[in-house]
Design a protein around this motif. Structure first.
Motif, PDB file in Angstrom:
ATOM      1  N   ARG A  29       0.695  -1.282  -0.070  1.00 27.20           N
ATOM      2  CA  ARG A  29      -0.136   0.147  -0.063  1.00 27.20           C
ATOM      3  C   ARG A  29       0.939   1.301  -0.051  1.00 27.20           C
ATOM      4  O   ARG A  29       0.477   2.219  -0.602  1.00 27.20           O
ATOM      5  N   ARG A  30       2.070   1.288   0.825  1.00 31.78           N
ATOM      6  CA  ARG A  30       2.883   2.651   0.911  1.00 31.78           C
ATOM      7  C   ARG A  30       4.006   2.389  -0.443  1.00 31.78           C
ATOM      8  O   ARG A  30       4.481   3.429  -0.461  1.00 31.78           O
ATOM      9  N   PHE A  31       4.294   1.324  -0.745  1.00 27.45           N
ATOM     10  CA  PHE A  31       5.431   1.061  -1.682  1.00 27.45           C
ATOM     11  C   PHE A  31       4.962   0.088  -2.688  1.00 27.45           C
ATOM     12  O   PHE A  31       5.231  -1.002  -2.894  1.00 27.45           O
ATOM     13  N   PRO A  32       4.032   0.637  -3.859  1.00 25.24           N
ATOM     14  CA  PRO A  32       3.500   0.130  -4.832  1.00 25.24           C
ATOM     15  C   PRO A  32       4.495  -0.783  -5.692  1.00 25.24           C
ATOM     16  O   PRO A  32       4.034  -2.112  -6.071  1.00 25.24           O
ATOM     17  N   GLU A  33       5.794  -0.537  -5.810  1.00 26.95           N
ATOM     18  CA  GLU A  33       6.513  -1.221  -6.641  1.00 26.95           C
ATOM     19  C   GLU A  33       6.980  -2.591  -5.865  1.00 26.95           C
ATOM     20  O   GLU A  33       7.493  -3.537  -6.623  1.00 26.95           O
ATOM     21  N   THR A  34       6.456  -2.786  -4.752  1.00 22.99           N
ATOM     22  CA  THR A  34       6.661  -4.203  -4.069  1.00 22.99           C
ATOM     23  C   THR A  34       5.491  -5.263  -4.243  1.00 22.99           C
ATOM     24  O   THR A  34       5.575  -6.271  -3.759  1.00 22.99           O
ATOM     25  N   ARG A  35       4.590  -4.651  -4.986  1.00 26.26           N
ATOM     26  CA  ARG A  35       3.613  -5.818  -5.100  1.00 26.26           C
ATOM     27  C   ARG A  35       3.682  -7.058  -5.750  1.00 26.26           C
ATOM     28  O   ARG A  35       3.304  -8.103  -5.280  1.00 26.26           O
ATOM     29  N   GLU A  36       4.485  -6.953  -6.670  1.00 25.12           N
ATOM     30  CA  GLU A  36       4.721  -8.654  -7.338  1.00 25.12           C
ATOM     31  C   GLU A  36       5.164  -9.595  -6.360  1.00 25.12           C
ATOM     32  O   GLU A  36       4.810 -10.497  -6.250  1.00 25.12           O
ATOM     33  N   PRO A  37       6.303  -9.067  -5.856  1.00 23.73           N
ATOM     34  CA  PRO A  37       6.838 -10.111  -4.969  1.00 23.73           C
ATOM     35  C   PRO A  37       6.083 -10.634  -3.645  1.00 23.73           C
ATOM     36  O   PRO A  37       5.994 -11.415  -3.224  1.00 23.73           O
ATOM     37  N   ILE A  38       5.437  -9.364  -3.219  1.00 14.57           N
ATOM     38  CA  ILE A  38       4.514  -9.861  -2.188  1.00 14.57           C
ATOM     39  C   ILE A  38       3.287 -10.596  -2.548  1.00 14.57           C
ATOM     40  O   ILE A  38       2.855 -11.282  -1.706  1.00 14.57           O
ATOM     41  N   VAL A  39       2.619 -10.245  -3.476  1.00 15.19           N
ATOM     42  CA  VAL A  39       1.570 -11.236  -4.194  1.00 15.19           C
ATOM     43  C   VAL A  39       2.085 -12.524  -4.078  1.00 15.19           C
ATOM     44  O   VAL A  39       1.217 -13.570  -3.957  1.00 15.19           O
ATOM     45  N   ALA A  40       3.098 -12.697  -4.584  1.00 16.37           N
ATOM     46  CA  ALA A  40       3.753 -14.110  -4.800  1.00 16.37           C
ATOM     47  C   ALA A  40       3.956 -14.782  -3.259  1.00 16.37           C
ATOM     48  O   ALA A  40       3.744 -15.993  -3.288  1.00 16.37           O
ATOM     49  N   ILE A  41       4.520 -13.996  -2.419  1.00 17.23           N
ATOM     50  CA  ILE A  41       4.460 -14.412  -1.132  1.00 17.23           C
ATOM     51  C   ILE A  41       3.451 -14.996  -0.490  1.00 17.23           C
ATOM     52  O   ILE A  41       3.102 -16.103  -0.014  1.00 17.23           O
ATOM     53  N   LEU A  42       2.317 -14.180  -0.435  1.00 13.56           N
ATOM     54  CA  LEU A  42       1.062 -14.425   0.072  1.00 13.56           C
ATOM     55  C   LEU A  42       0.225 -15.492  -0.901  1.00 13.56           C
ATOM     56  O   LEU A  42      -0.443 -16.119  -0.056  1.00 13.56           O
ATOM     57  N   THR A  43       0.294 -15.370  -2.079  1.00 11.23           N
ATOM     58  CA  THR A  43      -0.152 -16.421  -2.940  1.00 11.23           C
ATOM     59  C   THR A  43       0.413 -18.210  -2.743  1.00 11.23           C
ATOM     60  O   THR A  43      -0.102 -18.883  -2.266  1.00 11.23           O
ATOM     61  N   THR A  44       1.944 -17.903  -2.473  1.00 11.13           N
ATOM     62  CA  THR A  44       2.554 -19.238  -2.070  1.00 11.13           C
ATOM     63  C   THR A  44       2.077 -19.805  -0.774  1.00 11.13           C
ATOM     64  O   THR A  44       1.780 -20.939  -0.581  1.00 11.13           O
ATOM     65  N   GLU A  45       1.819 -18.857   0.349  1.00 11.63           N
ATOM     66  CA  GLU A  45       1.488 -19.173   1.563  1.00 11.63           C
ATOM     67  C   GLU A  45      -0.037 -19.703   1.499  1.00 11.63           C
ATOM     68  O   GLU A  45      -0.373 -20.599   2.116  1.00 11.63           O
ATOM     69  N   LEU A  46      -0.745 -18.967   0.655  1.00 11.17           N
ATOM     70  CA  LEU A  46      -2.271 -19.471   0.449  1.00 11.17           C
ATOM     71  C   LEU A  46      -2.305 -20.805  -0.016  1.00 11.17           C
ATOM     72  O   LEU A  46      -3.043 -21.987   0.297  1.00 11.17           O
ATOM     73  N   ALA A  47      -1.550 -21.277  -1.189  1.00 12.59           N
ATOM     74  CA  ALA A  47      -1.409 -22.478  -1.941  1.00 12.59           C
ATOM     75  C   ALA A  47      -0.979 -23.587  -0.857  1.00 12.59           C
ATOM     76  O   ALA A  47      -1.315 -24.789  -1.279  1.00 12.59           O
ATOM     77  N   ARG A  48      -0.462 -23.396   0.306  1.00  8.72           N
ATOM     78  CA  ARG A  48      -0.189 -24.740   1.196  1.00  8.72           C
ATOM     79  C   ARG A  48      -1.304 -25.156   1.754  1.00  8.72           C
ATOM     80  O   ARG A  48      -1.106 -26.134   2.344  1.00  8.72           O
ATOM     81  N   HIS A  49      -2.554 -24.575   1.441  1.00  8.48           N
ATOM     82  CA  HIS A  49      -3.764 -25.348   2.070  1.00  8.48           C
ATOM     83  C   HIS A  49      -3.758 -25.632   3.391  1.00  8.48           C
ATOM     84  O   HIS A  49      -4.125 -26.906   3.761  1.00  8.48           O
ATOM     85  N   GLN A  50      -3.622 -24.768   4.392  1.00  9.59           N
ATOM     86  CA  GLN A  50      -3.447 -25.121   5.731  1.00  9.59           C
ATOM     87  C   GLN A  50      -5.029 -25.189   6.118  1.00  9.59           C
ATOM     88  O   GLN A  50      -5.642 -24.190   6.707  1.00  9.59           O
ATOM     89  N   ILE A  51      -5.727 -26.215   6.315  1.00  8.08           N
ATOM     90  CA  ILE A  51      -7.198 -26.390   6.593  1.00  8.08           C
ATOM     91  C   ILE A  51      -7.512 -25.890   7.856  1.00  8.08           C
ATOM     92  O   ILE A  51      -8.609 -25.391   8.114  1.00  8.08           O
ATOM     93  N   ASP A  52      -6.687 -26.337   8.691  1.00 10.98           N
ATOM     94  CA  ASP A  52      -6.960 -26.017  10.069  1.00 10.98           C
ATOM     95  C   ASP A  52      -6.732 -24.337  10.597  1.00 10.98           C
ATOM     96  O   ASP A  52      -6.739 -24.022  11.763  1.00 10.98           O
ATOM     97  N   LEU A  53      -6.199 -23.673   9.477  1.00  6.61           N
ATOM     98  CA  LEU A  53      -5.898 -22.074   9.766  1.00  6.61           C
ATOM     99  C   LEU A  53      -6.875 -21.500   9.012  1.00  6.61           C
ATOM    100  O   LEU A  53      -6.576 -20.677   7.974  1.00  6.61           O
ATOM    101  N   GLY A  54      -8.111 -21.517   9.386  1.00  9.27           N
ATOM    102  CA  GLY A  54      -9.121 -20.864   8.375  1.00  9.27           C
ATOM    103  C   GLY A  54      -9.220 -19.386   8.456  1.00  9.27           C
ATOM    104  O   GLY A  54      -9.365 -18.388   7.436  1.00  9.27           O
ATOM    105  N   ALA A  55      -8.822 -18.683   9.558  1.00  7.30           N
ATOM    106  CA  ALA A  55      -8.560 -17.290   9.732  1.00  7.30           C
ATOM    107  C   ALA A  55      -7.453 -16.834   8.941  1.00  7.30           C
ATOM    108  O   ALA A  55      -7.496 -15.824   8.116  1.00  7.30           O
TER     109      ALA A  55
END
Length: 195
Positions: free
Chosen positions: A146-172
């Motif tokens: 939000r403060r440094f838009p140029e960081t979007r691509e690597p941060i989207v990759a980090i968040l997507t990688t974490e979501l892809a782990r499908h940690q079912i017991d971590l709904g929040a």
């Protein structure tokens, strides 16, 4: 170099500053801790020490807000050296049901900016940490974009990688990852979000 007496005076001034509630504009510089206290990088060790100190006092005692003022000041100073110490206290704060860190640490990380990405990503991926401290790390990453838009691509990759782990017991955690990706309009993550 700030001498020990100056650092002690700073810590005492922040301890006695009083109630930190109702000052939600601090990430945008109001109050401006750096200007008000003439803060420099030399004050960072004293600020980290105060910011990571647990004050077990009732809210009526103004000293309870000293750490809050200290971590806000660290964010405004863009104190990279504060990232890991703040991450290190998140699990303990979570066990104590302290909501302040959940409401504010992500703003501190956002102000610090790109140098905080790597430690936040490592913390987010580390399953030894609690769910809500990890949520806060993800929120910190979002704040950096939000403060440094140029960081979007690597941060989207980090968040997507974490979501892809499908940690079912971590709904929040999964829910917040999806929220952050949607707010970032991460169409490149659509397949992972759908799964």
């Amino acid at each position: 170099m700030a001498n020990q007496t100056t650092a002690q005076l700073l810590v005492e001034a922040l301890r006695s500053r009083g109630d930190a509630r109702g000052t939600g504009r601090w990430p945008d510089g109001d109050p401006d801790y750096v200007a008000e206290y003439s803060l420099t990088s030399e004050h960072i060790p004293a600020l980290i020490s105060l910011a990571t100190e647990w004050v077990d006092e009732p809210p009526e005692n103004e000293a309870v807000y000293g750490p809050v003022h200290a971590w806000r000041a660290l964010g405004q100073l863009r104190a990279v050296g504060a990232v890991q110490p703040l991450l290190d206290v998140e699990d303990e704060l979570d066990k104590r049901d302290d909501d302040w860190y959940l409401e504010e640490f992500h703003h501190v990380f956002g102000l610090i900016g790109p140098p905080a990405i790597e430690p936040l990503a490592a913390f987010l991926a580390d399953e030894s940490h609690g769910e809500f401290p990890r949520v806060n790390a993800a929120s910190g990453l979002y704040e950096i974009v939000r403060r440094f838009p140029e960081t979007r691509e690597p941060i989207v990759a980090i968040l997507t990688t974490e979501l892809a782990r499908h940690q079912i017991d971590l709904g929040a955690l999964n829910g917040f990852l999806v929220r952050d990706l949607l707010k970032l309009e991460a169409v490149e993550s659509a397949e992972t979000i759908e799964r």
